[in-house]
Design an enzyme around this catalytic site. Structure first.
Site, short mmCIF file in Angstrom:
data_model
loop_
_atom_site.label_atom_id
_atom_site.label_comp_id
_atom_site.label_asym_id
_atom_site.label_seq_id
_atom_site.Cartn_x
_atom_site.Cartn_y
_atom_site.Cartn_z
N GLY A 129 1.33 26.26 6.59
CA GLY A 129 0.41 27.39 6.54
C GLY A 129 -0.98 26.99 7.01
O GLY A 129 -1.88 26.82 6.19
N GLU A 246 2.91 16.36 14.46
CA GLU A 246 3.48 17.52 15.15
C GLU A 246 3.48 17.29 16.66
O GLU A 246 4.48 17.49 17.33
CB GLU A 246 2.65 18.76 14.80
CG GLU A 246 3.27 20.05 15.33
CD GLU A 246 2.58 21.30 14.78
OE1 GLU A 246 1.41 21.21 14.36
OE2 GLU A 246 3.22 22.37 14.78
#
Ligand SMILES: Cc1cc2nc3c(=O)[nH]c(=O)nc-3n(C[C@H](O)[C@H](O)[C@H](O)COP(=O)(O)OP(=O)(O)OC[C@H]3O[C@@H](n4cnc5c(N)ncnc54)[C@H](O)[C@@H]3O)c2cc1C
Length: 396
Positions: A129, A246
């Site tokens: 988030g 990531e």
């Protein structure tokens, strides 16, 4: 740089290749193109559990946290073998590649004990988030509010584009815990139970037809203060740890996936008619396929360079931004060539009786648009290279 695998790496590869050969579920093809997302997700969760029980999940995680303690090269071999075998992906992709490693780096012993094993076994699925309607590339603009109230935080705000939010048990949430702060200061990284009262998930429909990501709304959600990961007010550093993982991991194995698709396209070029002759004889298509083949090889070599850097220095360098820009834009060029070669057939989607490869070309063309946006847009990656490598002033 030695591009050959060592004897132990070859042994690792052969062992995993053999395991995949005899364990990929026979009904995977049926589930691969399944429309019902939740059923497909449960299939992928069961697959991750099976791999976990056989010791093939958390390859590069330290052994003390339930991983295999493998080298970076073994992690790459693992990803390549998964792609080569066309194996189902692991359900808890964000937990395994981003959030678990961040908990390992910043978590307390209690947090590590509480969360890590369930990430590996897929008993608890995670989402990330970070992005908000006004905080994407400019992530430091995060506004989701976390106000301390006794031994809890009260969270209010909205996140958006959260992949797997609809399946998640937990969310790694970037919040502003100091309302008087601005930009990179006063942020806290909080682990939120998605079943808490006040959490509302709304799936967003993408142009592929799927709802891979969601909006998540937080209305007075109470989260125990002990769920802050890292130090209160220093969430920016923790979030940067997640983003480094990531960018470094998103493209792993992708060159194998694109190469497999490319080989299939060459096969199709020998059978598909274009402008009254075989596509394989069309001079424009031939030029484009030749260039694409060259680009895939460049991508492979660049990836080896990035791995070599991680092996030597222990962390990804600016190579991860070069790779991110290169593979995502190459994938879009490649999908465009496929569309030109297949002509009207490229637009037919799953279930159409005339669709080639059950409509996968229409799907991959559309899904490739998101690649240059997720994990930092191409413009942001070029800014990183401009600043970190070329020494140009920061963009903002
Ligand atoms: C498939 C997919 C999955 C995603 N999954 C997640 C997830 O799980 N969790 C999560 O938190 N987020 C997720 N995201 C969100 C993603 O991280 C953001 O979309 C991305 O960071 C861009 O932010 P934005 O959409 O707000 O665009 P903006 O930041 O508003 O950018 C709009 C445009 O302006 C350009 N731009 C912005 N700043 C600059 C600059 N300084 N210089 C030059 N150009 C600039 C951008 O490149 C872009 O073209 C996902 C996105 C996609 C597409």
């Amino acid at each position: 740089m030695d591009l050959n695998l060592s004897a132990s790496e070859l042994k690792f590869r052969d062992e995993f290749r053999a395991w995949l050969k005899s364990n990929i579920p026979s009904d995977w093809e049926k589930h691969r193109n399944q429309d019902e997302m939740l059923d497909k997700f449960e299939f992928l969760r069961a697959w991750q559990k099976k791999m976990y029980e056989a010791g093939w999940v958390g390859i590069a995680w330290p052994k003390e946290y339930g991983g295999r303690g493998a080298t970076v090269m073994e992690q790459v071999i693992f990803t390549e073998e998964m792609a080569r075998a066309g194996a189902p992906n692991l359900a808890n992709v964000l937990g395994l590649s981003l959030i678990g490693p961040t908990i390992i780096a910043y978590g307390t012993d209690t947090q590590k004990k509480r969360y890590l094993a369930k990430i590996l076994s897929a008993d608890e699925i995670w989402c990330q988030g970070f992005s908000e309607p006004n905080a994407g590339s400019d992530l430091a603009n995060v506004r989701t509010d976390a106000r301390l109230d006794g031994d809890h935080y009260i969270v209010n705000g909205q996140k958006v584009w959260n992949s797997y939010g609809w399946a998640a048990d937990w969310c790694a949430l970037l919040t502003r815990s100091d309302p008087s702060s601005a930009k990179h200061h006063g942020l806290s990284y909080i682990l939120v139970d998605m079943k808490s009262p006040g959490v509302e998930v709304r799936p967003l429909r993408q142009m592929t037809g799927e709802s891979e990501f969601c909006e998540i709304f937080f209305h007075d959600v109470r989260v125990a203060a002990e769920n802050v990961l890292g130090k209160v007010g220093e969430g920016w550093n923790v979030a940067m740890g997640t983003l480094a993982h990531e960018r470094a991991t998103l493209g792993a194995g992708v060159q194998i996936v694109i190469k497999r698709q490319f080989d299939r396209l060459v096969e199709l070029a020998h059978k598909t008619m274009r402008n009254g002759k075989l596509a394989a004889e069309d001079p424009v298509i031939r030029q484009k396929l030749g260039q694409c083949f060259t680009d895939i090889e460049i991508m492979r070599l660049n990836q080896m360079r990035a791995i070599s850097r991680i092996n030597q220095k222990g962390v990804p360098g600016p190579e991860s931004s070069i790779l991110k820009v290169f593979w995502t834009e190459l994938n879009q060029r490649f999908q465009q060539i496929a569309t030109e070669l297949l002509g009207p057939y490229a637009t037919l989607s799953k279930g159409d009786p005339y669709a080639i490869d059950d409509g996968q070309w229409a799907y991959t063309f559309l899904r490739a648009r998101g690649n240059t946006i997720e994990a930092g847009t191409s413009e942001v990656q070029r800014n990183i290279l401009g600043h970190m490598v070329l020494g140009l002033p920061k963009s903002y």
